[in-house]
Write an enzyme that holds these catalytic residues in place. Structure first.
Site, short mmCIF file in Angstrom:
data_model
loop_
_atom_site.label_atom_id
_atom_site.label_comp_id
_atom_site.label_asym_id
_atom_site.label_seq_id
_atom_site.Cartn_x
_atom_site.Cartn_y
_atom_site.Cartn_z
N CYS A 132 48.15 37.36 40.05
CA CYS A 132 48.32 37.87 38.69
C CYS A 132 49.28 39.05 38.67
O CYS A 132 48.91 40.18 39.00
CB CYS A 132 46.96 38.29 38.14
SG CYS A 132 47.05 38.99 36.49
N CYS A 135 48.44 41.89 36.27
CA CYS A 135 47.30 42.72 36.71
C CYS A 135 47.74 43.67 37.83
O CYS A 135 47.38 44.84 37.84
CB CYS A 135 46.15 41.89 37.27
SG CYS A 135 45.66 40.48 36.29
N ASP A 136 48.46 43.14 38.80
CA ASP A 136 48.67 43.88 40.06
C ASP A 136 50.11 44.34 40.30
O ASP A 136 50.37 45.06 41.26
CB ASP A 136 48.25 42.98 41.24
CG ASP A 136 46.77 42.61 41.17
OD1 ASP A 136 46.00 43.42 40.63
OD2 ASP A 136 46.41 41.52 41.63
#
Ligand code: NAP
Length: 307
Positions: A132, A135-136
């Site tokens: 992701c 997200c990261d």
């Protein structure tokens, strides 16, 4: 086993847990059936930075908080794998060893990341490997990363990361992309994006964290790329197959339902990443949970009126 719940929710990820909160607040009895552990895939995310009002919270803390909220409101949970739903005035949800009954069912089973299948992949999740980028990605600011895949997710991940990272390798097993030409063209204009085509990741090297990847092209030539992060974007596998007798699935296996989360079977709803939709994020999973529970409560109340 004779108890009839108002709502059975299959899957205790963000969608299912949010649905449980909404259904309990509407005074409906709720049973969550979860095959693994509560929280779903978000539990693997070290830091959630894109959920409103919760900067820097870990996936585990987020999931625990939502679970605690559902439990405090009186939702019951059982850890079993649901293997089927039998439709009827009262629906039956079958697990491997039991059968549970409810007036309405919400399928919130999510989807699994398709893995590359390279040795060491699972161990390095959160230590260089991510599924992701939104997200990261921020953890790789100024660093070197690689994205694997040729669909829109991989292309958009590469674009997103090219704004943050020093160098982005885009590795795809063919030379033609499945994703949109416009995004491919934008990526070609980015000086820090390097295309590695007709190639597969064949080895991961790590020293606690990912250090480098080995890439092999279709002619067998091997290249070692030093990277801090590897974003795997080779598609997802929705977990709907056990429910195909009551839910229509599209060609990719997603449950066909609009924003109201209704499926083709009255009283059976679908919420979260396993539903057909454009944006699959934590916030949209929670949103689906609210919508599905609201529709389920309406459905149950309409049964009462029908006598
Ligand atoms: P996808 O379109 O299924 O693409 C998956 C990619 O991964 C393909 O290029 C495939 O290669 C490659 N792949 C599959 N298995 C692999 C393996 N084992 N090793 C290496 N490569 C592998 O998946 P997606 O990109 O996640 O997109 C899913 C759906 O969401 C699509 O319909 C997409 O258009 C949509 N989406 C839309 C947007 C948007 O509209 N903004 C954004 C993201 C996603 P091959 O091409 O060779 O098969």
């Amino acid at each position: 086993m004779d108890k009839i719940y108002d709502v059975i929710i299959i899957g205790a990820g963000p969608a299912g847990l949010t649905a449980a909160i909404y259904a309990r607040r509407a005074s409906k009895t709720v049973l969550l059936i979860e095959a693994k552990s509560f929280g779903g895939q978000i539990i693997n995310t070290p830091h959630i930075d894109n959920y409103p009002a919760s900067p820097h919270i870990s996936g585990y803390d987020f999931a625990s908080a939502v679970y605690g909220q559902a439990e405090e409101l009186g939702a019951e949970i059982t850890y079993e794998k649901a293997v089927g739903i039998e439709d009827g005035a009262i629906k039956k949800v079958k697990t491997e060893n039991n059968e549970y009954k409810a007036k309405a069912v919400i399928v919130a089973t999510g989807s699994e990341n398709r893995k590359l299948g390279v040795e060491g992949e699972d161990e390095l999740v959160g230590r260089g490997i991510s599924y992701c980028a939104t997200c990261d990605g921020a953890f790789f600011r100024g660093k070197t990363v690689a994205v694997v895949g040729g669909g829109n997710t991989a292309l958009e991940d590469a674009l997103y990361l090219s704004d943050l990272s020093e160098t982005v390798y885009l590795i795809h097993r063919r030379d033609g992309f499945r994703g949109d030409d416009a995004t491919v063209n934008t990526l070609k204009e980015r000086k820090n994006v390097k295309f590695v085509l007709n190639s597969r990741v064949t080895k991961l090297t790590a020293d606690k964290k990912l250090k480098s990847i080995e890439v092999t092209d279709k002619d067998g030539n091997v290249t070692e790329l030093e990277v801090n992060g590897l974003f795997v974007a080779v598609g997802r596998i929705p977990e709907n197959q056990n429910f195909a007798s009551v839910i229509e699935l599209d060609g990719s296996g997603y449950a066909v339902a609009a924003e109201d989360c209704r499926t083709r079977t009255a009283g059976i709803f679908v919420a979260g990443d396993n539903r057909t939709k454009e944006v699959r994020q934590l916030v949209t999973a929670a949103s689906d949970g609210a919508a599905a529970a609201t529709e389920a409560v309406r459905y149950i109340n309409s049964l009462k009126q029908d006598g």
